[in-house]
Design a protein around this motif. Structure first.
Motif, PDB file in Angstrom:
ATOM      1  N   TRP A 256      -9.643  -2.526   1.092  1.00 10.04           N
ATOM      2  CA  TRP A 256      -8.862  -1.653   1.971  1.00 10.04           C
ATOM      3  C   TRP A 256      -7.899  -2.486   2.806  1.00 10.04           C
ATOM      4  O   TRP A 256      -8.238  -3.573   3.264  1.00 10.04           O
ATOM      5  N   SER A 257      -6.699  -1.961   3.013  1.00 13.91           N
ATOM      6  CA  SER A 257      -5.733  -2.645   3.870  1.00 13.91           C
ATOM      7  C   SER A 257      -6.196  -2.583   5.322  1.00 13.91           C
ATOM      8  O   SER A 257      -6.604  -1.517   5.797  1.00 13.91           O
ATOM      9  N   PRO A 258      -6.136  -3.704   6.060  1.00 14.18           N
ATOM     10  CA  PRO A 258      -6.586  -3.686   7.462  1.00 14.18           C
ATOM     11  C   PRO A 258      -5.578  -3.051   8.415  1.00 14.18           C
ATOM     12  O   PRO A 258      -5.935  -2.701   9.531  1.00 14.18           O
ATOM     13  N   THR A 259      -4.326  -2.904   7.996  1.00 14.39           N
ATOM     14  CA  THR A 259      -3.294  -2.358   8.892  1.00 14.39           C
ATOM     15  C   THR A 259      -2.844  -0.953   8.513  1.00 14.39           C
ATOM     16  O   THR A 259      -2.390  -0.202   9.368  1.00 14.39           O
ATOM     17  N   PHE A 260      -2.952  -0.590   7.234  1.00 16.93           N
ATOM     18  CA  PHE A 260      -2.610   0.759   6.788  1.00 16.93           C
ATOM     19  C   PHE A 260      -3.883   1.406   6.229  1.00 16.93           C
ATOM     20  O   PHE A 260      -4.259   1.136   5.089  1.00 16.93           O
ATOM     21  N   PRO A 261      -4.551   2.245   7.020  1.00 21.38           N
ATOM     22  CA  PRO A 261      -5.869   2.753   6.620  1.00 21.38           C
ATOM     23  C   PRO A 261      -5.857   3.557   5.324  1.00 21.38           C
ATOM     24  O   PRO A 261      -6.900   3.710   4.691  1.00 21.38           O
ATOM     25  N   THR A 262      -4.701   4.077   4.909  1.00 27.50           N
ATOM     26  CA  THR A 262      -4.662   4.901   3.704  1.00 27.50           C
ATOM     27  C   THR A 262      -4.355   4.093   2.449  1.00 27.50           C
ATOM     28  O   THR A 262      -4.297   4.652   1.352  1.00 27.50           O
ATOM     29  N   THR A 263      -4.149   2.781   2.579  1.00 32.41           N
ATOM     30  CA  THR A 263      -3.777   1.949   1.432  1.00 32.41           C
ATOM     31  C   THR A 263      -4.988   1.194   0.909  1.00 32.41           C
ATOM     32  O   THR A 263      -5.713   0.555   1.672  1.00 32.41           O
ATOM     33  N   VAL A 264      -5.191   1.277  -0.400  1.00 32.71           N
ATOM     34  CA  VAL A 264      -6.289   0.570  -1.042  1.00 32.71           C
ATOM     35  C   VAL A 264      -5.736  -0.241  -2.211  1.00 32.71           C
ATOM     36  O   VAL A 264      -4.794   0.175  -2.885  1.00 32.71           O
ATOM     37  N   LEU A 265      -6.308  -1.419  -2.409  1.00 32.46           N
ATOM     38  CA  LEU A 265      -5.870  -2.345  -3.464  1.00 32.46           C
ATOM     39  C   LEU A 265      -6.942  -2.417  -4.545  1.00 32.46           C
ATOM     40  O   LEU A 265      -8.125  -2.603  -4.242  1.00 32.46           O
ATOM     41  N   LEU A 266      -6.525  -2.278  -5.808  1.00 38.00           N
ATOM     42  CA  LEU A 266      -7.448  -2.347  -6.935  1.00 38.00           C
ATOM     43  C   LEU A 266      -7.056  -3.499  -7.855  1.00 38.00           C
ATOM     44  O   LEU A 266      -5.876  -3.663  -8.184  1.00 38.00           O
ATOM     45  N   ALA A 267      -8.044  -4.304  -8.241  1.00 36.90           N
ATOM     46  CA  ALA A 267      -7.844  -5.389  -9.214  1.00 36.90           C
ATOM     47  C   ALA A 267      -8.328  -4.898 -10.566  1.00 36.90           C
ATOM     48  O   ALA A 267      -9.503  -4.564 -10.725  1.00 36.90           O
ATOM     49  N   SER A 268      -7.434  -4.869 -11.546  1.00 34.76           N
ATOM     50  CA  SER A 268      -7.722  -4.193 -12.798  1.00 34.76           C
ATOM     51  C   SER A 268      -7.970  -5.146 -13.955  1.00 34.76           C
ATOM     52  O   SER A 268      -7.573  -6.317 -13.923  1.00 34.76           O
ATOM     53  N   GLU A 269      -8.604  -4.610 -14.981  1.00 32.74           N
ATOM     54  CA  GLU A 269      -8.888  -5.351 -16.203  1.00 32.74           C
ATOM     55  C   GLU A 269      -7.619  -5.591 -17.032  1.00 32.74           C
ATOM     56  O   GLU A 269      -7.605  -6.443 -17.917  1.00 32.74           O
ATOM     57  N   ASP A 270      -6.547  -4.832 -16.764  1.00 43.82           N
ATOM     58  CA  ASP A 270      -5.326  -4.947 -17.566  1.00 43.82           C
ATOM     59  C   ASP A 270      -4.357  -6.012 -17.022  1.00 43.82           C
ATOM     60  O   ASP A 270      -3.149  -5.923 -17.243  1.00 43.82           O
ATOM     61  N   HIS A 271      -4.878  -6.989 -16.276  1.00 44.03           N
ATOM     62  CA  HIS A 271      -4.138  -8.150 -15.757  1.00 44.03           C
ATOM     63  C   HIS A 271      -3.271  -7.800 -14.544  1.00 44.03           C
ATOM     64  O   HIS A 271      -2.563  -8.682 -14.052  1.00 44.03           O
ATOM     65  N   ASN A 272      -3.317  -6.563 -14.051  1.00 41.54           N
ATOM     66  CA  ASN A 272      -2.462  -6.155 -12.935  1.00 41.54           C
ATOM     67  C   ASN A 272      -3.293  -5.788 -11.707  1.00 41.54           C
ATOM     68  O   ASN A 272      -4.496  -5.583 -11.790  1.00 41.54           O
ATOM     69  N   LEU A 273      -2.600  -5.721 -10.566  1.00 47.69           N
ATOM     70  CA  LEU A 273      -3.188  -5.168  -9.348  1.00 47.69           C
ATOM     71  C   LEU A 273      -2.376  -3.945  -8.955  1.00 47.69           C
ATOM     72  O   LEU A 273      -1.157  -3.888  -9.187  1.00 47.69           O
ATOM     73  N   TYR A 274      -3.054  -2.975  -8.339  1.00 45.02           N
ATOM     74  CA  TYR A 274      -2.392  -1.732  -7.967  1.00 45.02           C
ATOM     75  C   TYR A 274      -2.721  -1.401  -6.508  1.00 45.02           C
ATOM     76  O   TYR A 274      -3.867  -1.562  -6.074  1.00 45.02           O
ATOM     77  N   THR A 275      -1.714  -0.953  -5.766  1.00 46.66           N
ATOM     78  CA  THR A 275      -1.966  -0.385  -4.440  1.00 46.66           C
ATOM     79  C   THR A 275      -1.771   1.122  -4.530  1.00 46.66           C
ATOM     80  O   THR A 275      -0.772   1.601  -5.089  1.00 46.66           O
ATOM     81  N   PHE A 276      -2.731   1.859  -3.992  1.00 51.35           N
ATOM     82  CA  PHE A 276      -2.684   3.315  -3.972  1.00 51.35           C
ATOM     83  C   PHE A 276      -2.641   3.794  -2.526  1.00 51.35           C
ATOM     84  O   PHE A 276      -3.271   3.194  -1.643  1.00 51.35           O
ATOM     85  N   ASP A 277      -1.914   4.885  -2.303  1.00 46.71           N
ATOM     86  CA  ASP A 277      -2.027   5.635  -1.058  1.00 46.71           C
ATOM     87  C   ASP A 277      -2.985   6.777  -1.346  1.00 46.71           C
ATOM     88  O   ASP A 277      -2.719   7.612  -2.227  1.00 46.71           O
TER      89      ASP A 277
END
Length: 455
Positions: A256-277
């Motif tokens: 979870w982002s410490p400054t934007f409570p609605t933002t979450v970061l996911l580390a994926s198996e497909d070599h990428n990272l994703y941020t979701f709101d």
């Protein structure tokens, strides 16, 4: 008698106002008097960016003690330098990063690997493992003594919470004496009770939960990722799952982002990272591409401006929020697959735990100087930073700033991956050109990540 005009200057205008101050200089600021000012500034910008790469020595030290892969790490929220790590050998160590010593060390905390660790209230430590047990440790004595020369502690856990399945992850509530675990379902526990307080799961879910994390601001919101490529949000007040998405590939870590409570970061198996709101889960807000193998871990900086990731490609990468490419890349010859990454509380250092059993300390900014920085040094650093920002569009400055030397296997894998992606793009273009698929608009990469959304 001849009159002689004499230029008079006040000596005080040409002498330092205080002992030790630099001598004041007078300059004519007329741009016509300085025709080479722009060329001179560009040369300074080039020198600044070259110096940054010359002094980029990010590796600081290695914290030893584990004999197998370090899969999980956690930092103490009210401390800048206390970090706990758990290993596949069942060992549990609490490190003092600034002194590079062990505050707490138990060789056989669990039978089998330690799959999760987190700090609770009042200097307590929670750990879980594949032996189906959660253990609560009181390491307050270790914090006060700090005796690094002693051998592994024989201390017994304060409490043991037995489970019915192997645990994969654990996280503590920010304010209450509650903690959550992930196994074949998500469970919420109370430190004062021996059994789980509530079970959180969707009626149709059959996944194995691989990670759980409480939101840092709204602590009643809990997120989990599962082996069936799912990302799920829970509310522990209602005791049920609120929303769930199924992605193209499974996620290995979330933060979870410490400054934007609605933002979450996911580390994926497909070599990428994703941020979701989490207010709009139908597509990620940003895709971060750079790893050439599965991303195994991720963690936000306490400032919320950067995050670190570690991957199966044996590299640690530091990303700027919103910049999906060109991360900072750290690697060593001996470092194996990176299983866990972590920022320290002051966001100046990054820790990585890898397959070779070492916890490594890195600078968050590779060319930073450690130690005391004088006012003149600080001014020079800020001036060089300003030059790099101003001249970042220059081709030569930009090339030096973004060039990173990678290990040959990583470089070759990236080359092969680019070839495959380009071939896929050409194939898609031809398919659209010569079949009826071309009647529809091409789908953006962000729209392909999420397959289904349930609420």
């Amino acid at each position: 008698m001849v009159k002689i005009s004499v230029l008079q200057h006040a000596p005080s205008a040409h002498l330092p106002s205080r002992p030790g101050d630099p001598t004041p200089t007078s300059r004519n600021l007329d741009p016509l008097m300085h025709p080479f000012a722009r060329a001179r500034e560009r040369t300074r910008a080039l020198n600044a960016v070259k110096m940054e790469r010359m002094f980029a020595k990010p590796f600081i030290a290695s914290l030893e003690g584990h004999v197998d892969a370090v899969e999980t790490m956690a930092r103490k929220y009210d401390s800048l330098d206390v970090v706990a790590s758990g290993s596949w050998d069942g060992g549990l160590i609490v490190h003092d990063v600034s002194r590079r010593t062990k505050l707490f060390n138990i060789d056989d905390a669990h039978k089998g690997k330690v799959s999760g660790v987190c700090f609770g209230q009042e200097s307590r430590l929670l750990s879980c493992g594949v032996d189906r047990n959660i253990k609560l440790w009181d390491n307050h004595k270790g914090f006060t003594e700090g005796d690094s020369e002693a051998g592994p502690s024989q201390q017994k856990p304060v409490s043991i919470y037995p489970g019915k399945a192997a645990f994969n992850s654990i996280d503590h509530h920010r304010y209450d004496s509650l903690f959550a675990t992930g196994s074949n379902l998500v469970q919420v526990w109370d430190e004062t009770k021996s059994a789980a307080v509530s079970n959180l799961t969707l009626p149709t879910a059959t996944e194995t939960v691989t990670a759980v994390r409480f939101n840092l601001a709204e602590a009643s919101v809990l997120a989990s990722i599962g082996s069936d490529r799912s990302f799920t949000l829970y509310d522990i007040r209602t005791g049920k799952a609120e929303r769930r998405i199924i992605m193209q590939m499974r996620s290995n870590a979330l933060s979870w982002s410490p400054t934007f409570p609605t933002t979450v970061l996911l580390a994926s198996e497909d070599h990428n990272l994703y941020t979701f709101d989490i207010r709009s889960l139908n597509s990620p807000s940003q895709i971060y591409k750079g790893h050439v193998a599965a991303v195994m871990s991720c963690d936000w900086s306490p400032t919320g401006l950067e995050f670190v990731s570690g991957g199966w490609d044996r590299t640690v990468r530091i990303w700027k929020d919103g910049a999906g490419t060109q991360p900072e890349v750290y690697h060593t010859k001996r470092m194996q697959r990176v299983m866990s990454t972590l920022y320290t509380g002051d966001s100046r250092f990054v820790l990585s735990g890898s397959d070779d059993g070492n916890v490594r300390i890195w600078k968050a900014h590779a060319s930073d100087k450690l130690g005391i920085i004088t006012a003149r040094e600080r001014a020079a650093i800020e001036y060089r930073q300003g030059l790099k920002t101003r001249w970042k569009a220059d081709a030569e400055v930009n090339k030096i700033a973004r060039t990173r030397h990678l290990p040959k296997p990583v470089y070759k894998a990236a080359q092969l991956k680019r070839t495959m992606v380009d071939a896929q793009r050409v194939k898609e273009d031809r398919r659209r050109k010569h079949t009826r698929a071309g009647e529809n608009k091409p789908k953006a990469a962000r729209k392909k990540v999420v397959i289904a959304e349930q609420s």
